[in-house]
Design a protein around this motif. Structure first.
Motif, PDB file in Angstrom:
ATOM      1  N   ASP A   2     -24.707  74.145 -33.009  1.00 50.60           N
ATOM      2  CA  ASP A   2     -24.086  73.175 -33.909  1.00 50.60           C
ATOM      3  C   ASP A   2     -22.881  72.490 -33.262  1.00 50.60           C
ATOM      4  O   ASP A   2     -22.352  72.921 -32.249  1.00 50.60           O
ATOM      5  N   LEU A  20     -28.497  72.256 -24.577  1.00 51.38           N
ATOM      6  CA  LEU A  20     -28.715  71.573 -25.854  1.00 51.38           C
ATOM      7  C   LEU A  20     -30.121  70.998 -25.921  1.00 51.38           C
ATOM      8  O   LEU A  20     -30.725  70.680 -24.902  1.00 51.38           O
ATOM      9  N   ASP A  91     -29.969  69.097 -31.240  1.00 52.25           N
ATOM     10  CA  ASP A  91     -28.532  69.342 -31.365  1.00 52.25           C
ATOM     11  C   ASP A  91     -27.692  68.096 -31.154  1.00 52.25           C
ATOM     12  O   ASP A  91     -26.579  67.997 -31.654  1.00 52.25           O
TER      13      ASP A  91
END
Length: 129
Positions: A2, A20, A91
């Motif tokens: 996150d 990511l 992400d």
């Protein structure tokens, strides 16, 4: 991962070093040859940029062509991107510039806030934000 975890890691790492799942959003507002060439350039650039980075996992991009940036409601792939964000498919979203994402300030802010609540980061390359 996150946005909050990414921010923590950015204190000691470069964005390109953080593992990511990365996608992109590209859009042009007309079907003119010049605009479609611009769209092809955006797509090629982001596919290459993301796949060249060994820390990132490429997630296929979201592309709207011949659609105005004044509203996000009529852009099917933009809406699909937001839904995929809710479904935790990536992400980070890369996009050329703020106006490619949305020209309507309210739409842009609402979408960015919604993505942030989902833990998704958006990077506007031209503006460097």
């Amino acid at each position: 991962m996150d946005i909050f975890t990414i921010r923590q890691k950015l204190r000691t790492m470069r964005l390109s070093d953080i593992p990511l799942r990365v996608t992109f959003y590209a859009r042009v507002s007309t079907d003119s040859d010049e605009q479609l060439n611009s769209l092809d350039n955006q797509i090629g650039y982001y596919r290459d940029y993301i796949t060249r980075n060994p820390a990132w996992t490429f997630i296929d991009g979201y592309i709207d062509e011949g659609l105005s940036g004044m509203t996000t409601r009529k852009r099917d792939n933009f809406q699909r991107m937001v839904q995929d964000a809710k479904d935790d498919k990536f992400d980070l979203i890369l996009t050329k510039e703020i106006t490619r994402f949305a020209r309507n300030t309210l739409d842009m802010l609402v979408t960015i806030r919604r993505l942030k609540e989902l833990g998704i980061s958006v990077r506007f390359e031209k503006e460097g934000i």
